[in-house]
Design a protein around this motif. Structure first.
Motif, PDB file in Angstrom:
ATOM      1  N   GLN A  34       0.816  -1.217   0.000  1.00 39.56           N
ATOM      2  CA  GLN A  34       0.000   0.000   0.000  1.00 39.56           C
ATOM      3  C   GLN A  34       0.849   1.265   0.000  1.00 39.56           C
ATOM      4  OE1 GLN A  34      -2.993  -0.293  -0.706  1.00 39.56           O
ATOM      5  NE2 GLN A  34      -4.016  -1.912   0.407  1.00 39.56           N
ATOM      6  N   THR A  35       1.889   1.292   0.845  1.00 36.98           N
ATOM      7  CA  THR A  35       2.745   2.475   0.938  1.00 36.98           C
ATOM      8  C   THR A  35       4.201   2.044   1.032  1.00 36.98           C
ATOM      9  OG1 THR A  35       2.614   2.565   3.363  1.00 36.98           O
ATOM     10  CG2 THR A  35       0.960   3.819   2.137  1.00 36.98           C
ATOM     11  N   GLY A  36       5.096   2.888   0.545  1.00 37.27           N
ATOM     12  CA  GLY A  36       6.516   2.580   0.601  1.00 37.27           C
ATOM     13  C   GLY A  36       7.370   3.833   0.573  1.00 37.27           C
ATOM     14  N   LEU A  37       8.471   3.786   1.306  1.00 39.07           N
ATOM     15  CA  LEU A  37       9.428   4.887   1.352  1.00 39.07           C
ATOM     16  C   LEU A  37      10.826   4.294   1.408  1.00 39.07           C
ATOM     17  CD1 LEU A  37       9.998   7.998   1.836  1.00 39.07           C
ATOM     18  CD2 LEU A  37      10.094   7.391   4.255  1.00 39.07           C
ATOM     19  N   ILE A  38      11.721   4.817   0.583  1.00 42.04           N
ATOM     20  CA  ILE A  38      13.125   4.407   0.594  1.00 42.04           C
ATOM     21  C   ILE A  38      13.980   5.597   1.004  1.00 42.04           C
ATOM     22  CG2 ILE A  38      15.092   3.871  -0.903  1.00 42.04           C
ATOM     23  CD1 ILE A  38      13.314   1.973  -2.449  1.00 42.04           C
ATOM     24  N   LYS A  39      14.917   5.354   1.921  1.00 41.74           N
ATOM     25  CA  LYS A  39      15.981   6.306   2.276  1.00 41.74           C
ATOM     26  C   LYS A  39      17.271   5.669   1.795  1.00 41.74           C
ATOM     27  CE  LYS A  39      18.584   7.967   6.226  1.00 41.74           C
ATOM     28  NZ  LYS A  39      19.789   7.253   5.847  1.00 41.74           N
ATOM     29  N   THR A  40      17.969   6.329   0.884  1.00 41.10           N
ATOM     30  CA  THR A  40      19.063   5.662   0.176  1.00 41.10           C
ATOM     31  C   THR A  40      20.409   5.657   0.872  1.00 41.10           C
ATOM     32  OG1 THR A  40      19.576   7.681  -1.030  1.00 41.10           O
ATOM     33  CG2 THR A  40      18.052   6.112  -2.070  1.00 41.10           C
ATOM     34  N   SER A  41      20.715   6.597   1.738  1.00 36.38           N
ATOM     35  CA  SER A  41      22.064   6.756   2.269  1.00 36.38           C
ATOM     36  C   SER A  41      22.990   7.061   1.089  1.00 36.38           C
ATOM     37  CB  SER A  41      22.498   5.517   3.051  1.00 36.38           C
ATOM     38  OG  SER A  41      23.772   5.699   3.618  1.00 36.38           O
ATOM     39  N   THR A  42      24.141   6.411   1.001  1.00 33.68           N
ATOM     40  CA  THR A  42      25.073   6.681  -0.104  1.00 33.68           C
ATOM     41  C   THR A  42      25.117   5.544  -1.116  1.00 33.68           C
ATOM     42  OG1 THR A  42      26.891   5.763   1.182  1.00 33.68           O
ATOM     43  CG2 THR A  42      26.551   8.144   1.312  1.00 33.68           C
ATOM     44  N   GLY A  43      24.091   4.716  -1.141  1.00 27.69           N
ATOM     45  CA  GLY A  43      24.086   3.583  -2.065  1.00 27.69           C
ATOM     46  C   GLY A  43      22.714   3.334  -2.639  1.00 27.69           C
ATOM     47  N   VAL A  44      22.461   2.076  -2.949  1.00 32.75           N
ATOM     48  CA  VAL A  44      21.213   1.642  -3.566  1.00 32.75           C
ATOM     49  C   VAL A  44      20.372   0.892  -2.544  1.00 32.75           C
ATOM     50  CG1 VAL A  44      20.249   0.104  -5.331  1.00 32.75           C
ATOM     51  CG2 VAL A  44      22.283   1.439  -5.827  1.00 32.75           C
ATOM     52  N   VAL A  45      19.061   1.124  -2.563  1.00 31.84           N
ATOM     53  CA  VAL A  45      18.101   0.317  -1.808  1.00 31.84           C
ATOM     54  C   VAL A  45      17.057  -0.148  -2.808  1.00 31.84           C
ATOM     55  CG1 VAL A  45      16.407   0.249   0.053  1.00 31.84           C
ATOM     56  CG2 VAL A  45      18.485   1.617   0.318  1.00 31.84           C
ATOM     57  N   ASP A  46      16.849  -1.463  -2.884  1.00 35.48           N
ATOM     58  CA  ASP A  46      15.913  -2.047  -3.840  1.00 35.48           C
ATOM     59  C   ASP A  46      14.896  -2.918  -3.123  1.00 35.48           C
ATOM     60  OD1 ASP A  46      17.283  -0.997  -6.064  1.00 35.48           O
ATOM     61  OD2 ASP A  46      18.604  -2.744  -6.160  1.00 35.48           O
ATOM     62  N   LEU A  47      13.699  -3.007  -3.708  1.00 39.57           N
ATOM     63  CA  LEU A  47      12.672  -3.940  -3.269  1.00 39.57           C
ATOM     64  C   LEU A  47      12.473  -4.940  -4.395  1.00 39.57           C
ATOM     65  CD1 LEU A  47      10.597  -4.640  -1.048  1.00 39.57           C
ATOM     66  CD2 LEU A  47       8.962  -3.212  -2.299  1.00 39.57           C
ATOM     67  N   TYR A  48      12.625  -6.220  -4.077  1.00 46.68           N
ATOM     68  CA  TYR A  48      12.564  -7.295  -5.061  1.00 46.68           C
ATOM     69  C   TYR A  48      11.357  -8.185  -4.828  1.00 46.68           C
ATOM     70  CZ  TYR A  48      17.462  -6.447  -6.296  1.00 46.68           C
ATOM     71  OH  TYR A  48      18.632  -5.892  -6.720  1.00 46.68           O
ATOM     72  N   VAL A  49      10.896  -8.816  -5.905  1.00 45.02           N
ATOM     73  CA  VAL A  49       9.867  -9.848  -5.818  1.00 45.02           C
ATOM     74  C   VAL A  49      10.303 -11.000  -6.716  1.00 45.02           C
ATOM     75  CG1 VAL A  49       8.426  -8.875  -7.656  1.00 45.02           C
ATOM     76  CG2 VAL A  49       7.385 -10.310  -5.915  1.00 45.02           C
ATOM     77  N   GLY A  50      10.067 -12.220  -6.242  1.00 42.29           N
ATOM     78  CA  GLY A  50      10.446 -13.398  -7.014  1.00 42.29           C
ATOM     79  C   GLY A  50      10.018 -14.666  -6.309  1.00 42.29           C
ATOM     80  N   PRO A  51      10.341 -15.811  -6.896  1.00 41.80           N
ATOM     81  CA  PRO A  51       9.865 -17.088  -6.360  1.00 41.80           C
ATOM     82  C   PRO A  51      10.554 -17.545  -5.083  1.00 41.80           C
ATOM     83  CG  PRO A  51      11.235 -17.456  -8.275  1.00 41.80           C
ATOM     84  CD  PRO A  51      11.058 -15.973  -8.153  1.00 41.80           C
ATOM     85  N   THR A  52      11.691 -16.973  -4.746  1.00 43.05           N
ATOM     86  CA  THR A  52      12.371 -17.338  -3.505  1.00 43.05           C
ATOM     87  C   THR A  52      12.743 -16.071  -2.763  1.00 43.05           C
ATOM     88  OG1 THR A  52      14.607 -17.277  -4.404  1.00 43.05           O
ATOM     89  CG2 THR A  52      13.412 -19.357  -4.627  1.00 43.05           C
ATOM     90  N   GLY A  53      13.092 -16.208  -1.503  1.00 40.30           N
ATOM     91  CA  GLY A  53      13.440 -15.037  -0.711  1.00 40.30           C
ATOM     92  C   GLY A  53      14.921 -14.840  -0.517  1.00 40.30           C
ATOM     93  N   SER A  54      15.743 -15.536  -1.291  1.00 39.63           N
ATOM     94  CA  SER A  54      17.171 -15.434  -1.023  1.00 39.63           C
ATOM     95  C   SER A  54      18.026 -15.189  -2.261  1.00 39.63           C
ATOM     96  CB  SER A  54      17.648 -16.718  -0.344  1.00 39.63           C
ATOM     97  OG  SER A  54      17.427 -17.818  -1.197  1.00 39.63           O
ATOM     98  N   SER A  55      17.422 -15.042  -3.418  1.00 43.21           N
ATOM     99  CA  SER A  55      18.208 -14.857  -4.633  1.00 43.21           C
ATOM    100  C   SER A  55      17.657 -13.702  -5.449  1.00 43.21           C
ATOM    101  CB  SER A  55      18.177 -16.129  -5.482  1.00 43.21           C
ATOM    102  OG  SER A  55      18.793 -15.888  -6.727  1.00 43.21           O
TER     103      SER A  55
END
Length: 110
Positions: A34-55
């Motif tokens: 429903q809602t999302g916020l990213i604070k990046t610092s000095t790099g990248v922050v990503d949100l992923y979706v896929g069939p497993t939670g570790s790759s």
């Protein structure tokens, strides 16, 4: 402007590498972020979706923020609209540097 309903479930996390938020096993009927916020610092922050939670090699980036390499110049990115995730897909976050964060609210669908 239309109101967006906050999700029943919520998390704020400062990931160090990959952090699972919702496992594929928990997502039996799909979910809506429903809602999302990213604070990046000095790099990248990503949100992923896929069939497993570790790759991240077999996944899709659905929300991302890329910060400046200059210390103290953090960016904040607001997710512009809700995102529906199909059943059986895991949701996880990744940060490339310390200090990056992601805050989400979501609802699990029946």
């Amino acid at each position: 402007m239309n109101a967006v309903t906050m999700g029943k479930h919520f998390i704020t996390v400062f990931p160090k590498g990959i952090v699972e938020i919702v496992s594929a096993a928990q997502n039996t009927g799909g979910l809506i972020i429903q809602t999302g916020l990213i604070k990046t610092s000095t790099g990248v922050v990503d949100l992923y979706v896929g069939p497993t939670g570790s790759s991240i090699s077999n996944s899709a980036v659905i929300f991302s923020g890329n910060g400046s390499s200059i210390s103290g110049s953090d960016s904040e990115i607001v997710m512009p609209y809700p995102i529906r995730i199909p059943a059986g897909q895991a949701l996880w976050a990744y940060a490339s540097t310390p200090g990056g964060a992601i805050a989400l609210t979501w609802d699990l669908l029946a």
